[in-house]
Design a protein around this motif. Structure first.
Motif, PDB file in Angstrom:
ATOM      1  N   ASP A 127      23.764  73.779  42.203  1.00 56.75           N
ATOM      2  CA  ASP A 127      23.549  75.235  42.402  1.00 56.75           C
ATOM      3  C   ASP A 127      24.246  76.336  41.392  1.00 56.75           C
ATOM      4  N   LYS A 133      24.974  83.219  37.107  1.00 55.45           N
ATOM      5  CA  LYS A 133      25.612  84.132  37.975  1.00 55.45           C
ATOM      6  C   LYS A 133      27.055  83.993  37.918  1.00 55.45           C
ATOM      7  N   LYS A 214      15.999  75.280  41.255  1.00 55.94           N
ATOM      8  CA  LYS A 214      16.759  76.489  40.882  1.00 55.94           C
ATOM      9  C   LYS A 214      16.360  76.850  39.395  1.00 55.94           C
ATOM     10  N   ARG A 228      14.339  85.651  43.115  1.00 56.75           N
ATOM     11  CA  ARG A 228      15.605  85.079  43.083  1.00 56.75           C
ATOM     12  C   ARG A 228      16.533  85.189  44.518  1.00 56.75           C
ATOM     13  N   LEU A 231      16.708  82.943  46.885  1.00 56.53           N
ATOM     14  CA  LEU A 231      18.171  81.730  46.934  1.00 56.53           C
ATOM     15  C   LEU A 231      19.279  82.339  47.697  1.00 56.53           C
TER      16      LEU A 231
HETATM   17  N1  GLY Z   1      23.261  80.802  44.279  1.00 55.39           N
HETATM   18  C1  GLY Z   1      22.210  81.937  44.427  1.00 55.39           C
HETATM   19  C2  GLY Z   1      21.741  82.198  42.943  1.00 55.39           C
HETATM   20  O1  GLY Z   1      22.023  81.570  42.210  1.00 55.39           O
HETATM   21  O2  GLY Z   1      21.146  83.160  42.841  1.00 55.39           O
END
Ligand code: GLY
Ligand code: NAD
Length: 347
Positions: A127, A133, A214, A228, A231
């Motif tokens: 992840d 991020k 991902k 997104r 997620l």
């Molecule tokens: N872990 C959530 C994202 O990367 O958006």
């Protein structure tokens, strides 16, 4: 070797993800400076020095409590003293904490230098190392200060997982279960192999599936304007529970948050209840036991979440059917009542 690519148009960035046992040693990795933490350095100093001889290494104290502006600026200071230039590359070898801080330092230093992520925890491999991020915690709010900045490469080597404590494996499984809420094929695979959920060989097999999920989401929505957001399943409530200062770690709170959010979904949306029962069982299996949590206080703290503070409502990404999640908006007062109701029945 499995490879995946993320290309984004605005800003124009490209990230290549390499995944294979032994990739850290085999893959060519540009490196001007290594950032890691004390635990990883204690275990892997020889391996890192062999890979990057004569390269400066800076290690932070390990742990979320050090995911601070102080650590970020200590790293920036070391990078400055090492004389890094705009065309240099920072390599982050560690878990999500090292990756998030290092990623942010790479975004800030000279307005942006290259960054390579070498994730060493299961959570970081499936992840956090992917998607750009980056952040530090600030004023008691998780990940409040950060930036989007894609690493140029992610080198995923499951050999690092052999030294990971069982609890950290559980954290990674939290994010894997989260991905399974978005992808029916992964969900079926986890359910069929639930007895092997903690087996390192099985986990190494499914890491690439998680990377593909991902990478696909990030490629389609790098800045979290739409897709997104899904997620964040389990995360809004998980982060809020985490802020109450309990003893669980990030991935465990995600699993606990997912348990709450499954119940909220059942009450407010049209759901496939049979599917949600299986997803719930999977999350409970991953969590081990369902710990007590301070749900009322958590709801209050959810207001501090950077995604919610501008409105009087909270937005949750919740699972509703196999491979399908929906966004649900609830007034805070109602969310608070829901957490209290569910918290009373969960343990
Ligand atoms: N872990 C959530 C994202 O990367 O958006
Ligand atoms: P972590 O980085 O604190 O690592 C957990 C522990 O494992 C640490 O003590 C670390 O020193 C140790 N460790 C790391 N690799 C090891 C190895 N191979 N063997 C033995 N010990 C090892 O925590 P984490 O769970 O990796 O990451 C959690 C962080 O990730 C949180 O800060 C969270 O906010 C962030 N996160 C970010 C994203 C993102 O998209 N950027 C996504 C999910 C989570």
């Amino acid at each position: 070797m499995r490879t995946f690519e993320i290309r984004t148009e605005f800003p124009a960035e490209k990230c290549t993800i390499f995944c294979e046992k032994g990739a850290f040693e085999q893959q060519e990795i540009p490196c001007s400076f290594v950032f890691t933490d004390t635990n990883v350095l204690a275990l892997y100093e020889k391996k890192i020095r062999k890979k990057f001889p004569r390269t400066r290494i800076f290690s932070m104290d390990a742990g979320e409590e050090f995911k601070t502006p102080q650590t970020l600026f200590a790293l920036l200071k070391e990078m400055t003293q090492a004389g890094l230039h705009r065309n240099d590359t920072l390599v982050c070898v560690g878990g999500g904490v090292v990756g998030d801080i290092g990623g942010l330092a790479s975004a800030l230093y000279m307005r942006g230098i290259d960054c390579v992520q070498v994730p060493t925890t299961l959570l970081a491999q499936v992840d956090s190392s992917v998607g750009g991020k980056t952040a530090v915690d600030f004023e008691g709010v998780k990940n409040l200060v950060g930036a989007f900045k894609q690493p140029s490469r992610v080198v995923v080597d499951c050999e690092f997982l052999t030294t990971l404590p069982a609890r950290e494996i559980r954290c990674g499984i939290g994010e894997i279960v989260k991905h399974s809420a978005l992808n029916g094929t992964l969900f079926d695979r986890l359910v069929a192999n639930r007895a092997k959920l903690f087996d390192l060989d099985f986990l190494a097999e499914i890491v690439p599936d998680n990377l593909a999920i991902k990478a696909d989401v990030v490629q389609r929505d790098p800045r979290e304007t739409g897709l997104r957001k899904f997620l964040n399943v389990g995360h809004t409530t998980g982060h809020a529970l985490e802020l109450t200062g309990g003893m669980l770690s990030h991935g465990e709170y995600v699993l606990l948050g997912l348990l709450y959010e499954i119940e909220i979904a059942k009450k407010h949306l049209k759901c496939d209840e049979a599917y949600l029962r299986v997803l719930r069982n999977l999350a409970v299996k991953a969590l081990g036991t369902v710990p007590e949590s301070n749900a009322a206080e958590a709801a209050q703290l959810a207001r501090l979440d950077k995604k919610n503070s501008a409105t009087d409502k909270i937005v949750l990404a919740v699972p509703v059917a196999k491979g399908t999640c929906e966004l649900l908006e609830l007034p805070f007062a109602q969310y608070k009542r829901e957490l209290k109701r569910i918290g009373d029945t969960l343990c």
